[in-house]
Design an enzyme around this catalytic site. Structure first.
Site, PDB file in Angstrom:
ATOM      1  N   GLU A  79      19.490  64.765  44.736  1.00 20.62           N
ATOM      2  CA  GLU A  79      19.750  64.343  43.363  1.00 20.62           C
ATOM      3  C   GLU A  79      21.233  64.048  43.153  1.00 20.62           C
ATOM      4  OE1 GLU A  79      17.403  63.639  41.464  1.00 20.62           O
ATOM      5  OE2 GLU A  79      15.680  64.734  42.308  1.00 20.62           O
ATOM      6  N   CYS A 142      14.069  71.834  36.454  1.00 20.20           N
ATOM      7  CA  CYS A 142      14.980  71.573  37.580  1.00 20.20           C
ATOM      8  C   CYS A 142      16.275  70.920  37.100  1.00 20.20           C
ATOM      9  CB  CYS A 142      14.306  70.692  38.631  1.00 20.20           C
ATOM     10  SG  CYS A 142      13.077  71.587  39.592  1.00 20.20           S
ATOM     11  N   HIS A 166      15.092  67.870  45.621  1.00 18.86           N
ATOM     12  CA  HIS A 166      13.672  67.976  45.288  1.00 18.86           C
ATOM     13  C   HIS A 166      12.857  67.755  46.561  1.00 18.86           C
ATOM     14  CE1 HIS A 166      13.800  67.520  40.700  1.00 18.86           C
ATOM     15  NE2 HIS A 166      12.929  68.483  40.934  1.00 18.86           N
TER      16      HIS A 166
HETATM   17  N1  PCA Z   1      10.124  71.744  39.880  1.00 20.21           N
HETATM   18  C1  PCA Z   1      10.224  71.530  38.448  1.00 20.21           C
HETATM   19  C2  PCA Z   1      10.686  72.849  37.891  1.00 20.21           C
HETATM   20  C3  PCA Z   1      10.508  73.844  38.975  1.00 20.21           C
HETATM   21  C4  PCA Z   1      10.248  73.048  40.194  1.00 20.21           C
HETATM   22  O1  PCA Z   1      10.136  73.500  41.328  1.00 20.21           O
HETATM   23  C5  PCA Z   1      11.080  70.342  38.073  1.00 20.21           C
HETATM   24  O2  PCA Z   1      11.165  69.373  38.856  1.00 20.21           O
HETATM   25  O3  PCA Z   1      11.666  70.344  37.003  1.00 20.21           O
END
Ligand code: PCA
Length: 205
Positions: A79, A142, A166
């Site tokens: 990200e 997140c 992610h």
């Molecule tokens: N993914 C979510 C919140 C917790 C996670 O593992 C997100 O992408 O916001």
């Protein structure tokens, strides 16, 4: 010894597991003069940021790498940016829904990751891991955590560099979701180990 803090999230949205924590808890620890501290983070707006900033203030890590699940993505997504906004249709694990809410009132619109995003993607790809830069971490917990941690680091003038990755669903999470991409746990673990190696070989001692 250099410390790197790596965090993963609790399962959310009806899932039994979260690949981020499953991978983070299996990381190679303490290799090559690097201490890897692992931390499980609640998937709630209320407690996620404080859980991680408390650990940063206690451990003074050279880097903080936050990891979360992004179901439906095919690659490891590095990200680039955290945005000052919560806006999601999924409730968090405390049942809280947030619509178009600032994370930090009067905070800047966005923070850029301070880990070398492009270098991480290039390093992952050359090591054989599907990886891509992502320009949105979503507007759920997140992104909330990512923004809150960047804001803490900037407002407290800390040396810690920080970023967010992610990861896709695990194969067992897509059995009832035909056509949805997934990645094996072994590959996610090795990919995050690789990011730790890239980040720590670049961090200031
Ligand atoms: N993914 C979510 C919140 C917790 C996670 O593992 C997100 O992408 O916001």
């Amino acid at each position: 010894m250099m410390t790197i803090l790596v965090t993963g999230f609790e399962p959310f949205g009806g899932e039994a597991i979260n690949p981020s924590w499953e991978a983070v808890r299996r990381l190679n620890g303490d290799v090559g003069g690097v201490r890897v501290e692992r931390l499980l983070v609640p998937t709630t707006y209320a407690d996620s940021i404080g859980t991680v900033t408390e650990a940063i203030d206690r451990l003074h890590p050279a880097a903080a790498l936050m990891v979360g699940q992004a179901g439906g993505r095919a690659e490891l997504s590095i990200e680039r940016v955290a945005i000052n906004r919560d806006d999601a249709q999924t409730p968090d694990n405390a049942g809280v829904l947030r619509e178009d809410t600032a994370i930090v009132a009067e905070g800047p619109t966005a923070y850029l990751a301070t880990l070398p995003v492009k270098q991480i993607v290039a390093g992952l790809r050359s090591a054989g891991f599907p990886a891509a830069v992502s320009n949105t971490a979503g507007l759920f917990v997140c992104n909330h955590l990512f923004y809150g941690v960047m804001n803490h680091i900037v407002t407290h003038d800390l040396e810690t560099r920080a970023g967010f990755v992610h990861v896709p669903f695990l194969p067992e999470q897509v059995l009832d979701r035909p056509g949805t991409p997934s990645m094996s746990l072994a590959m996610i673990v090795a990919g995050i180990d690789s990011i730790v190696a890239i980040v720590t070989s670049n961090a200031r001692p």
